[in-house]
Design a protein around this motif. Sequence first.
Motif, PDB file in Angstrom:
ATOM      1  N   ILE A 264       0.853  -1.194   0.000  1.00 24.86           N
ATOM      2  CA  ILE A 264       0.000   0.000   0.000  1.00 24.86           C
ATOM      3  C   ILE A 264       0.886   1.240   0.000  1.00 24.86           C
ATOM      4  O   ILE A 264       1.559   1.537   0.992  1.00 24.86           O
ATOM      5  N   SER A 265       0.907   1.950  -1.112  1.00 27.94           N
ATOM      6  CA  SER A 265       1.675   3.186  -1.195  1.00 27.94           C
ATOM      7  C   SER A 265       1.001   4.272  -0.369  1.00 27.94           C
ATOM      8  O   SER A 265      -0.233   4.359  -0.317  1.00 27.94           O
ATOM      9  N   MET A 266       1.800   5.116   0.255  1.00 29.33           N
ATOM     10  CA  MET A 266       1.228   6.223   1.011  1.00 29.33           C
ATOM     11  C   MET A 266       0.511   7.218   0.106  1.00 29.33           C
ATOM     12  O   MET A 266      -0.275   8.040   0.578  1.00 29.33           O
ATOM     13  N   ASP A 267       0.770   7.137  -1.200  1.00 29.24           N
ATOM     14  CA  ASP A 267       0.043   7.988  -2.143  1.00 29.24           C
ATOM     15  C   ASP A 267      -1.447   7.659  -2.156  1.00 29.24           C
ATOM     16  O   ASP A 267      -2.266   8.470  -2.598  1.00 29.24           O
ATOM     17  N   GLN A 268      -1.793   6.458  -1.667  1.00 30.88           N
ATOM     18  CA  GLN A 268      -3.193   6.053  -1.620  1.00 30.88           C
ATOM     19  C   GLN A 268      -3.908   6.573  -0.369  1.00 30.88           C
ATOM     20  O   GLN A 268      -5.130   6.484  -0.285  1.00 30.88           O
ATOM     21  N   ILE A 269      -3.147   7.078   0.601  1.00 29.37           N
ATOM     22  CA  ILE A 269      -3.715   7.504   1.879  1.00 29.37           C
ATOM     23  C   ILE A 269      -4.022   8.998   1.818  1.00 29.37           C
ATOM     24  O   ILE A 269      -3.114   9.817   1.638  1.00 29.37           O
ATOM     25  N   GLU A 270      -5.258   9.347   1.967  1.00 28.07           N
ATOM     26  CA  GLU A 270      -5.676  10.743   1.855  1.00 28.07           C
ATOM     27  C   GLU A 270      -6.315  11.220   3.154  1.00 28.07           C
ATOM     28  O   GLU A 270      -6.878  10.423   3.918  1.00 28.07           O
ATOM     29  N   ILE A 271      -6.242  12.524   3.406  1.00 27.01           N
ATOM     30  CA  ILE A 271      -6.956  13.103   4.542  1.00 27.01           C
ATOM     31  C   ILE A 271      -8.449  12.817   4.358  1.00 27.01           C
ATOM     32  O   ILE A 271      -9.007  13.012   3.280  1.00 27.01           O
ATOM     33  N   GLY A 272      -9.083  12.337   5.404  1.00 31.48           N
ATOM     34  CA  GLY A 272     -10.494  11.971   5.348  1.00 31.48           C
ATOM     35  C   GLY A 272     -10.732  10.506   5.092  1.00 31.48           C
ATOM     36  O   GLY A 272     -11.868  10.028   5.251  1.00 31.48           O
ATOM     37  N   SER A 273      -9.680   9.758   4.693  1.00 33.36           N
ATOM     38  CA  SER A 273      -9.844   8.331   4.430  1.00 33.36           C
ATOM     39  C   SER A 273     -10.201   7.570   5.706  1.00 33.36           C
ATOM     40  O   SER A 273      -9.679   7.853   6.787  1.00 33.36           O
ATOM     41  N   GLU A 274     -11.083   6.596   5.569  1.00 33.26           N
ATOM     42  CA  GLU A 274     -11.434   5.721   6.682  1.00 33.26           C
ATOM     43  C   GLU A 274     -10.426   4.582   6.750  1.00 33.26           C
ATOM     44  O   GLU A 274      -9.986   4.058   5.727  1.00 33.26           O
ATOM     45  N   VAL A 275     -10.020   4.212   7.960  1.00 33.13           N
ATOM     46  CA  VAL A 275      -9.087   3.110   8.167  1.00 33.13           C
ATOM     47  C   VAL A 275      -9.618   2.224   9.280  1.00 33.13           C
ATOM     48  O   VAL A 275     -10.503   2.616  10.045  1.00 33.13           O
ATOM     49  N   LEU A 276      -9.071   1.027   9.362  1.00 28.87           N
ATOM     50  CA  LEU A 276      -9.302   0.144  10.499  1.00 28.87           C
ATOM     51  C   LEU A 276      -8.034   0.090  11.339  1.00 28.87           C
ATOM     52  O   LEU A 276      -6.926   0.011  10.793  1.00 28.87           O
ATOM     53  N   LEU A 277      -8.196   0.122  12.651  1.00 31.70           N
ATOM     54  CA  LEU A 277      -7.105  -0.042  13.601  1.00 31.70           C
ATOM     55  C   LEU A 277      -7.411  -1.269  14.449  1.00 31.70           C
ATOM     56  O   LEU A 277      -8.543  -1.433  14.909  1.00 31.70           O
ATOM     57  N   PHE A 278      -6.418  -2.114  14.659  1.00 34.30           N
ATOM     58  CA  PHE A 278      -6.726  -3.342  15.404  1.00 34.30           C
ATOM     59  C   PHE A 278      -5.502  -3.878  16.132  1.00 34.30           C
ATOM     60  O   PHE A 278      -4.369  -3.781  15.681  1.00 34.30           O
ATOM     61  N   ASN A 279      -5.784  -4.407  17.317  1.00 33.70           N
ATOM     62  CA  ASN A 279      -4.813  -5.174  18.081  1.00 33.70           C
ATOM     63  C   ASN A 279      -5.586  -6.142  18.973  1.00 33.70           C
ATOM     64  O   ASN A 279      -6.821  -6.138  18.978  1.00 33.70           O
ATOM     65  N   ALA A 280      -4.864  -6.954  19.711  1.00 34.98           N
ATOM     66  CA  ALA A 280      -5.515  -8.028  20.456  1.00 34.98           C
ATOM     67  C   ALA A 280      -6.066  -7.571  21.796  1.00 34.98           C
ATOM     68  O   ALA A 280      -6.635  -8.383  22.529  1.00 34.98           O
ATOM     69  N   ILE A 281      -5.938  -6.304  22.131  1.00 31.13           N
ATOM     70  CA  ILE A 281      -6.533  -5.777  23.361  1.00 31.13           C
ATOM     71  C   ILE A 281      -7.861  -5.105  23.059  1.00 31.13           C
ATOM     72  O   ILE A 281      -8.885  -5.388  23.690  1.00 31.13           O
ATOM     73  N   MET A 282      -7.879  -4.215  22.098  1.00 33.94           N
ATOM     74  CA  MET A 282      -9.111  -3.474  21.811  1.00 33.94           C
ATOM     75  C   MET A 282      -9.918  -4.072  20.671  1.00 33.94           C
ATOM     76  O   MET A 282     -11.036  -3.635  20.402  1.00 33.94           O
ATOM     77  N   GLY A 283      -9.394  -5.085  19.991  1.00 30.31           N
ATOM     78  CA  GLY A 283     -10.100  -5.640  18.844  1.00 30.31           C
ATOM     79  C   GLY A 283      -9.953  -4.720  17.647  1.00 30.31           C
ATOM     80  O   GLY A 283      -8.861  -4.218  17.364  1.00 30.31           O
ATOM     81  N   VAL A 284     -11.073  -4.467  16.952  1.00 30.13           N
ATOM     82  CA  VAL A 284     -11.058  -3.638  15.741  1.00 30.13           C
ATOM     83  C   VAL A 284     -11.893  -2.385  15.979  1.00 30.13           C
ATOM     84  O   VAL A 284     -13.047  -2.473  16.410  1.00 30.13           O
ATOM     85  N   VAL A 285     -11.311  -1.219  15.675  1.00 30.12           N
ATOM     86  CA  VAL A 285     -12.057   0.035  15.729  1.00 30.12           C
ATOM     87  C   VAL A 285     -11.835   0.784  14.425  1.00 30.12           C
ATOM     88  O   VAL A 285     -10.865   0.534  13.700  1.00 30.12           O
ATOM     89  N   LYS A 286     -12.739   1.690  14.140  1.00 25.42           N
ATOM     90  CA  LYS A 286     -12.596   2.521  12.956  1.00 25.42           C
ATOM     91  C   LYS A 286     -11.776   3.766  13.275  1.00 25.42           C
ATOM     92  O   LYS A 286     -11.771   4.265  14.403  1.00 25.42           O
ATOM     93  N   GLY A 287     -11.081   4.265  12.260  1.00 28.76           N
ATOM     94  CA  GLY A 287     -10.341   5.505  12.381  1.00 28.76           C
ATOM     95  C   GLY A 287     -10.515   6.327  11.115  1.00 28.76           C
ATOM     96  O   GLY A 287     -10.947   5.813  10.082  1.00 28.76           O
TER      97      GLY A 287
END
Length: 294
Positions: A264-287
């Motif tokens: 995934i090139s950083m050129d694909q990441i734009e301000i306002g883009s939705e992402v998923l954040l995840f780890n084994a403590i909090m599970g999956v959250v949106k960002g």
Amino acid sequence: MSNDNEERYLSTIKSIQDSYISKSFPEVVPDNLEILSTIRYDPSLTKNAPASSDQIRKSNFFLFEEHVQRTQFTLQYFQLQFYGNTDLAFEFTADNFFNYLVSAFSQSGKSLAEPYKVRCLFHLNSDLVVELHPTPVRENLLDGILTPSLPETDDLPEFAENKTWDVYIDSKPTLISPFTSFKTTTRSHYSDSRARALPGLRPEAEEVILFNPQNNLMEGSITNVAVKRKSDGKWITPQLSSGCLCGVMRHFLLRKNYLEEETISMDQIEIGSEVLLFNAIMGVVKGRIVGRAS
């Protein structure tokens, strides 16, 4: 090569050796190096919540088997790097690891009715230390990927259920090393990224995303990440070759086909883009990408 050019060349090589190779691939075990594993204990993961430590089950530890496999692999990697073999100084199995965790709860006197972040610290030459830290209740650890996209609004609940995190893009690349690929207490690269990028406006819901010198997305400072592929809306996460952590939640989501791997090139990441954040403590959250580090 002239003497001046040769001196500059040798100076550059020494700088690379000192700032990257020696730091990222040390020949001896750093005094402060510990292998790190953080596991979520949650009484709601079993039909009947444990009332005493002898009622704790492996399934009360979220993704327990994945944690065991990742920890075994990590211990063997660093044992091989520093000692040239994979013979650990102590026995590490799923059963004795589970017994350590249960013993930690039994000795702590903490309420088993609450969820905890269980922080496990391993040194290559000794057994582990277990720390127990309270962590917020999560009704659904997968809600970030199972619920529809959220509206762009600040009028959201105060904790993780249906809450979008503020995500910032780091201003400097992070060099790939064993300390990005594996979870250890050598975390200055993450601390530096957080110091550069996070304003502290929402301390419990801010994350910075890291990229490597090839300008490809790696991960967050405390999470793995995924973005939507524009062609079909599928969630994609960086390949391990990006330098990202081999996270257990990442592995679970890939195994269950919630995600696919991709460069995934950083050129694909734009301000306002939705992402998923995840780890084994909090599970999956949106960002949502809200800014860049200055």
